[in-house]
Write a protein that holds these residues in place. Structure first.
Motif, PDB file in Angstrom:
ATOM      1  N   LEU A 126       0.826  -1.204   0.000  1.00  0.00           N
ATOM      2  CA  LEU A 126       0.000   0.000   0.000  1.00  0.00           C
ATOM      3  C   LEU A 126       0.867   1.264   0.000  1.00  0.00           C
ATOM      4  N   ILE A 127       1.954   1.248   0.761  1.00  0.00           N
ATOM      5  CA  ILE A 127       2.846   2.407   0.815  1.00  0.00           C
ATOM      6  C   ILE A 127       3.441   2.687  -0.566  1.00  0.00           C
ATOM      7  N   ASP A 128       3.840   1.644  -1.289  1.00  0.00           N
ATOM      8  CA  ASP A 128       4.400   1.837  -2.624  1.00  0.00           C
ATOM      9  C   ASP A 128       3.399   2.548  -3.534  1.00  0.00           C
ATOM     10  N   HIS A 129       2.143   2.105  -3.492  1.00  0.00           N
ATOM     11  CA  HIS A 129       1.114   2.757  -4.311  1.00  0.00           C
ATOM     12  C   HIS A 129       0.833   4.175  -3.796  1.00  0.00           C
ATOM     13  N   ALA A 130       0.868   4.354  -2.470  1.00  0.00           N
ATOM     14  CA  ALA A 130       0.594   5.675  -1.896  1.00  0.00           C
ATOM     15  C   ALA A 130       1.650   6.686  -2.328  1.00  0.00           C
TER      16      ALA A 130
ATOM     17  N   SER B  38      13.592  17.875   8.900  1.00  0.00           N
ATOM     18  CA  SER B  38      13.074  18.590   7.730  1.00  0.00           C
ATOM     19  C   SER B  38      12.325  17.648   6.801  1.00  0.00           C
ATOM     20  N   MET B  39      12.891  16.469   6.586  1.00  0.00           N
ATOM     21  CA  MET B  39      12.262  15.522   5.679  1.00  0.00           C
ATOM     22  C   MET B  39      11.007  14.897   6.300  1.00  0.00           C
TER      23      MET B  39
ATOM     24  N   ASP C 139      15.093   8.097  -2.522  1.00  0.00           N
ATOM     25  CA  ASP C 139      13.846   7.882  -1.783  1.00  0.00           C
ATOM     26  C   ASP C 139      12.669   8.339  -2.645  1.00  0.00           C
ATOM     27  N   PRO C 140      11.680   7.463  -2.895  1.00  0.00           N
ATOM     28  CA  PRO C 140      10.598   7.808  -3.819  1.00  0.00           C
ATOM     29  C   PRO C 140       9.677   8.916  -3.324  1.00  0.00           C
TER      30      PRO C 140
ATOM     31  N   VAL D  95      12.179  18.480  -1.920  1.00  0.00           N
ATOM     32  CA  VAL D  95      10.738  18.757  -1.945  1.00  0.00           C
ATOM     33  C   VAL D  95       9.999  17.422  -2.057  1.00  0.00           C
ATOM     34  N   ARG D  96       8.708  17.441  -1.777  1.00  0.00           N
ATOM     35  CA  ARG D  96       7.914  16.238  -2.006  1.00  0.00           C
ATOM     36  C   ARG D  96       7.886  15.928  -3.495  1.00  0.00           C
ATOM     37  N   ARG D  97       8.007  14.647  -3.828  1.00  0.00           N
ATOM     38  CA  ARG D  97       8.027  14.258  -5.238  1.00  0.00           C
ATOM     39  C   ARG D  97       6.737  14.713  -5.920  1.00  0.00           C
ATOM     40  N   GLY D  98       6.912  15.368  -7.060  1.00  0.00           N
ATOM     41  CA  GLY D  98       5.778  15.878  -7.819  1.00  0.00           C
ATOM     42  C   GLY D  98       5.508  17.352  -7.602  1.00  0.00           C
ATOM     43  N   SER D  99       6.089  17.944  -6.531  1.00  0.00           N
ATOM     44  CA  SER D  99       5.776  19.350  -6.216  1.00  0.00           C
ATOM     45  C   SER D  99       6.793  20.333  -6.790  1.00  0.00           C
TER      46      SER D  99
END
Length: 303
Positions: free
Chosen positions: A57-61, A125-126, A150-151, A270-274
């Motif tokens: 579930l974490i991988d998909h999240a 921070s992370m 880290d994904p 940053v968060r991935r995608g942002s």
């Protein structure tokens, strides 16, 4: 919430990071498992760990949240204005040398933008990025911290920061144009307290590579305390170039020779995608402008 529980290792620590009660987190975890019809957590001593279904579930999240961040970034480009907030975090030298000057630039270039700065170490921070409490952080690769791949994050190089030798103003090395680490092999050393950061470990590692073990005599919790200890002749130190002490101290910054130049790698995170979010992009560009200005500027030898 499941990601934070996985990251923190206990429901109590996750609740603290999310500013919730442990009972609320436990309730949501039970409800999530009930809805999905699979167990997600299992005890591991005093901690909890994800079941195989929880890891799946974490991988998909991670993928879903990255797409959500990207969607928010693209939607934000259609909105008018730059009101913020833009929440930035970093460790002390990153704030003094990069984040604070970048925030000051943004205040003048975008007066309606609210920039909020938070001091904390790289791991915290992370954690704050994961919890959605911070938008942009300046971090350094840290033992025990998340890996570069880290994904959950996008980490990009910002600065290769050299270290400099800090010596008393009346020290023989103060007159040198540059020094080698081994030139200070017989000196007493001043470092940051091991419990405050990994500076002492880095000094030992770099000195070992130069062929000696430093005689560490004094330790300080804050960078500013290293300056008077060195200035009063109690030892020398190897400090990041961004580190600063109080003005008027009888110390001299001496470059370390190029053939043995120790550096510290700083990254934006940053968060991935942002990354394409207009405010995040604005913050990163402001940090890069400060970096470029400081790279070109003359660094003072005395402080």
């Amino acid at each position: 919430m499941l990601r934070v529980v996985h990251q923190q290792g206990t429901v109590t620590a996750a609740a603290e990071a999310l500013h919730l009660t442990p009972s609320a987190v436990s309730h949501h975890m039970r409800e999530l498992a009930r809805q999905l019809k699979v167990p997600l957590l299992e005890p591991q001593g005093r901690r909890v760990r994800l079941t195989p279904a929880g890891h799946l579930l974490i991988d998909h999240a991670d993928a879903l949240l990255a797409r959500w961040e990207a969607a928010q970034a693209e939607l934000e480009s259609y909105r008018v204005g730059m009101a913020g907030p833009l929440r930035m975090a970093g460790f002390p030298t990153a704030i003094s040398g990069l984040i604070a000057p970048a925030a000051g630039r943004l205040r003048h270039s975008h007066p309606d933008l609210l920039v909020q700065v938070r001091e904390c170490d790289t791991v915290e921070s992370m954690d704050l990025l994961v919890a959605g409490k911070v938008d942009l952080a300046v971090v350094e690769p840290t033992e025990g911290g998340p890996p570069l791949d880290d994904p959950r994050f996008e980490q990009s190089p910002l600065l290769e920061e050299p270290h400099i030798m800090l010596v008393p103003a009346d020290h023989p090395l103060a007159r040198a144009k540059s020094v080698r680490l081994e030139d200070a092999a017989a000196e007493d050393w001043v470092v940051a307290d091991p419990d405050s950061c990994d500076h002492a470990q880095r000094v030992r590692m770099l000195c070992a590579a130069a062929g000696f073990s430093p005689r560490i005599v004094h330790a300080a919790i804050q960078w500013a305390a290293i300056w008077p200890l060195v200035g009063n002749g109690l030892g020398v130190s190897l400090v990041p170039r961004l580190a600063e002490g109080a003005a008027g101290q009888a110390v001299v910054r001496v470059p370390v020779s190029n053939e043995n130049m120790p550096t510290r790698r700083l990254l934006t995170c940053v968060r991935r995608g942002s990354r394409r979010h207009p405010l995040v992009d604005l913050g990163i560009r402001a940090l890069e402008e400060v970096r470029d200005h400081r790279t070109m500027a003359d660094w003072p030898r005395s402080a």
